[in-house]
Design an enzyme around this catalytic site. Structure first.
Site, PDB file in Angstrom:
ATOM      1  N   HIS A 136       9.485  32.707 -17.291  1.00  0.00           N
ATOM      2  CA  HIS A 136      10.724  31.918 -17.235  1.00  0.00           C
ATOM      3  C   HIS A 136      11.100  31.595 -15.800  1.00  0.00           C
ATOM      4  O   HIS A 136      11.399  32.487 -15.002  1.00  0.00           O
ATOM      5  CB  HIS A 136      11.864  32.696 -17.896  1.00  0.00           C
ATOM      6  CG  HIS A 136      13.044  31.859 -18.247  1.00  0.00           C
ATOM      7  ND1 HIS A 136      13.174  31.213 -19.461  1.00  0.00           N
ATOM      8  CD2 HIS A 136      14.148  31.530 -17.549  1.00  0.00           C
ATOM      9  CE1 HIS A 136      14.317  30.543 -19.498  1.00  0.00           C
ATOM     10  NE2 HIS A 136      14.931  30.715 -18.329  1.00  0.00           N
ATOM     11  N   ASP A 156      13.589  28.509 -13.787  1.00  0.00           N
ATOM     12  CA  ASP A 156      14.555  27.439 -14.047  1.00  0.00           C
ATOM     13  C   ASP A 156      14.538  26.326 -13.013  1.00  0.00           C
ATOM     14  O   ASP A 156      15.523  25.580 -12.890  1.00  0.00           O
ATOM     15  CB  ASP A 156      15.968  28.020 -14.127  1.00  0.00           C
ATOM     16  CG  ASP A 156      16.314  28.516 -15.522  1.00  0.00           C
ATOM     17  OD1 ASP A 156      16.307  27.692 -16.453  1.00  0.00           O
ATOM     18  OD2 ASP A 156      16.586  29.712 -15.681  1.00  0.00           O
ATOM     19  N   GLU A 183      14.785  26.330 -23.708  1.00  0.00           N
ATOM     20  CA  GLU A 183      15.784  27.391 -23.636  1.00  0.00           C
ATOM     21  C   GLU A 183      17.036  26.957 -24.390  1.00  0.00           C
ATOM     22  O   GLU A 183      17.923  26.317 -23.857  1.00  0.00           O
ATOM     23  CB  GLU A 183      16.129  27.736 -22.185  1.00  0.00           C
ATOM     24  CG  GLU A 183      17.003  28.977 -22.098  1.00  0.00           C
ATOM     25  CD  GLU A 183      17.203  29.484 -20.687  1.00  0.00           C
ATOM     26  OE1 GLU A 183      17.604  30.656 -20.536  1.00  0.00           O
ATOM     27  OE2 GLU A 183      16.967  28.714 -19.736  1.00  0.00           O
ATOM     28  N   HIS A 243      21.053  30.052 -26.765  1.00  0.00           N
ATOM     29  CA  HIS A 243      21.374  30.379 -25.385  1.00  0.00           C
ATOM     30  C   HIS A 243      22.627  31.251 -25.415  1.00  0.00           C
ATOM     31  O   HIS A 243      22.686  32.213 -26.177  1.00  0.00           O
ATOM     32  CB  HIS A 243      21.534  29.122 -24.519  1.00  0.00           C
ATOM     33  CG  HIS A 243      21.555  29.445 -23.059  1.00  0.00           C
ATOM     34  ND1 HIS A 243      22.683  29.349 -22.286  1.00  0.00           N
ATOM     35  CD2 HIS A 243      20.580  29.914 -22.239  1.00  0.00           C
ATOM     36  CE1 HIS A 243      22.409  29.739 -21.047  1.00  0.00           C
ATOM     37  NE2 HIS A 243      21.141  30.085 -20.992  1.00  0.00           N
ATOM     38  N   HIS A 261      18.184  36.073 -25.353  1.00  0.00           N
ATOM     39  CA  HIS A 261      19.475  35.421 -25.629  1.00  0.00           C
ATOM     40  C   HIS A 261      19.984  35.610 -27.054  1.00  0.00           C
ATOM     41  O   HIS A 261      21.136  35.265 -27.320  1.00  0.00           O
ATOM     42  CB  HIS A 261      19.448  33.920 -25.305  1.00  0.00           C
ATOM     43  CG  HIS A 261      19.603  33.595 -23.870  1.00  0.00           C
ATOM     44  ND1 HIS A 261      20.782  33.754 -23.186  1.00  0.00           N
ATOM     45  CD2 HIS A 261      18.708  33.116 -22.956  1.00  0.00           C
ATOM     46  CE1 HIS A 261      20.625  33.388 -21.927  1.00  0.00           C
ATOM     47  NE2 HIS A 261      19.378  33.016 -21.751  1.00  0.00           N
ATOM     48  N   HIS A 294      12.656  36.467 -20.853  1.00  0.00           N
ATOM     49  CA  HIS A 294      13.341  37.009 -19.669  1.00  0.00           C
ATOM     50  C   HIS A 294      14.432  37.973 -20.107  1.00  0.00           C
ATOM     51  O   HIS A 294      15.606  37.641 -20.169  1.00  0.00           O
ATOM     52  CB  HIS A 294      13.878  35.899 -18.767  1.00  0.00           C
ATOM     53  CG  HIS A 294      14.822  34.917 -19.391  1.00  0.00           C
ATOM     54  ND1 HIS A 294      14.565  34.254 -20.560  1.00  0.00           N
ATOM     55  CD2 HIS A 294      16.046  34.478 -18.992  1.00  0.00           C
ATOM     56  CE1 HIS A 294      15.574  33.452 -20.864  1.00  0.00           C
ATOM     57  NE2 HIS A 294      16.493  33.579 -19.925  1.00  0.00           N
ATOM     58  N   ASP A 346      13.089  34.641 -14.036  1.00  0.00           N
ATOM     59  CA  ASP A 346      14.315  33.829 -14.101  1.00  0.00           C
ATOM     60  C   ASP A 346      14.713  33.297 -12.725  1.00  0.00           C
ATOM     61  O   ASP A 346      15.890  33.057 -12.451  1.00  0.00           O
ATOM     62  CB  ASP A 346      15.476  34.602 -14.724  1.00  0.00           C
ATOM     63  CG  ASP A 346      16.552  33.674 -15.317  1.00  0.00           C
ATOM     64  OD1 ASP A 346      16.310  32.457 -15.390  1.00  0.00           O
ATOM     65  OD2 ASP A 346      17.625  34.172 -15.690  1.00  0.00           O
TER      66      ASP A 346
END
Length: 425
Positions: free
Chosen positions: A47, A49, A155, A182, A223, A244, A352
């Site tokens: 993961h 971003d 995500e 999420h 999540h 993550h 992350d």
């Protein structure tokens, strides 16, 4: 070629893409040893971003940020660029195509398509470094070219707009995992950080899992609520991932994985990709964050209509209550715990990076994976253990998901299930 042979080939060719580490000699011999391990079996991170981080900074004009340069020099600093990916020993990266949880319907679907486009244009901008991957075989092929395999993870399941046809089209665009929720519940699954609405997974949510299994799209349980985790493990035909997350017994954060789920993961044969989010890694950091949130809420109540005073008083509170720091050792504690409960075969990494506001000293960016591996060597982990954590475990899960998909596709057609709005299911 059998699934096992594909996995072996992927690891072998990834090792060819050792991704030239920094020329300087590290003082710590364990760092040197860690780099050698990652030259053999590079990191497959679950993961990152960067696609959303670039969108936040420059919209869809991502060519305005040059990933060939050191992005730590930008204001604010970024965690990811090509030189640091190379130095960190990253051989494959799942890029998050994140869509905020407050966007839904057709807007969310359009945004996730735009985020996928960003990932694909990254390979267009940097063809000497990145190449799009959608399979274990692709990872092997791209590794032979000494490039970084770029994979896509959705995500937030709200991005499919309650539509299995939309899910299938996102798969066709290259998405190979989907995080079911999420920060908020969606219409068919409960989030870890929202008040329960469905008691886990709805009937349509189970249809989503079935179709993801048939496609070969990895089911990502980061999540989601603990009940959703259990419901997914009840119905999935393929191993799951946590792209993550870390261990809840070590830090009592709802985004981390409880021990009862870790025990079920042994049977499922999935993997937890340990993250470097400070509040998920250190209990002291988590508690400080909760105290800060409570103080901010108190100040907003006392000073309604005066945001400037709220900001001033909150800044003063932060000065009186300096935030603690997580450490590389804290991250290793999560590795230790998951190994104890579920075994080393259940561990991967999902940093992350560029999705977090603060970092862990020593794990500040994508070049720092060797620091964690050095700490694990210090704790007695074998080179074989570290090869599994770096990438072998994720490749095993991905290979099995592909095999399950091939079997399910041979047995039937795609699902025609439709979402039906109900209060609860």
């Amino acid at each position: 070629m059998t699934s096992r042979l594909i996995t072996i080939a992927a690891l072998a060719t990834l090792s060819l893409s050792a991704h030239v580490f920094a020329a300087e000699t590290a003082d710590d011999p364990l760092i040197v040893r860690a780099r050698k391990i990652l030259a053999k079996v590079p990191i497959i991170d679950g993961h990152n971003d960067v696609p959303w981080e670039m969108r936040e900074r420059v919209g869809l004009e991502i060519s305005k940020i040059d990933l060939r340069n050191d992005t730590s020099l930008l204001t604010p600093a970024m965690h990811t660029d090509i030189p640091r990916l190379r130095k960190g020993g990253v051989g494959a990266q799942f890029w998050s195509v994140y869509v905020p949880a407050d966007r839904d319907g057709p807007v969310a679907f359009r945004m996730v398509a735009e985020q996928i486009d960003i990932v694909q244009r990254m390979t267009e901008l940097y063809p000497e470094t990145f190449e799009n991957a959608v399979s274990v075989a692709d990872i092997a092929r791209i590794g032979k070219k000494k490039k970084i395999a770029s994979l896509i993870g959705i995500e937030g399941g709200h991005a499919i707009d309650n539509s299995l046809p939309a899910l299938r089209q996102l798969y066709m665009l290259g998405a190979r995992y989907m995080t079911l929720t999420h920060s908020k519940n969606n219409d068919w699954a409960d989030s870890a950080t929202d008040a329960p609405r469905h008691n886990g997974l709805t009937a349509f949510g189970k249809d989503v899992i079935g179709e993801m299994n048939r496609l070969g799209m990895l089911v990502d349980l980061s999540h989601v609520s603990a009940k959703t985790m259990h419901d997914v493990l009840d119905v999935t035909r393929a191993p799951v991932i946590f792209s993550h997350s870390s261990a809840r017994a070590v830090v009592n954060h709802p985004r981390d994985v409880p021990d009862d789920i870790l025990k079920r993961l042994v049977v499922n044969n999935g993997v937890v990709m340990i993250t470097f989010v400070p509040g998920f890694i250190s209990e002291k950091v988590r508690l400080h964050g909760a105290e800060q949130d409570a103080e901010e809420a108190r100040l907003k109540t006392l000073n309604q209509g005066d945001p400037q005073r709220v900001a001033q008083e909150l800044a003063a509170w932060k000065e009186r209550h300096p935030a603690p720091k997580a450490s590389v050792s804290d991250v290793a504690d999560h590795v230790d715990h998951i190994r104890k409960i579920a075994g080393v075969d259940r561990i991967g990494l999902g940093g992350d990076f560029d999705g977090i506001k603060s970092t862990i000293p020593g794990l500040d960016s994508v070049d720092d994976y060797p620091s964690l591996f050095a700490e694990l060597l210090r704790r007695g982990y074998s080179e074989t253990d570290l090869e599994k954590i770096a990438g072998r475990n994720l490749l095993r899960v991905f290979t099995k998901a592909e095999a399950v998909a091939a079997k399910l596709r041979s047995q039937g057609r795609s699902s025609e299930a439709k979402y039906v709005a109900v209060a609860t299911q």
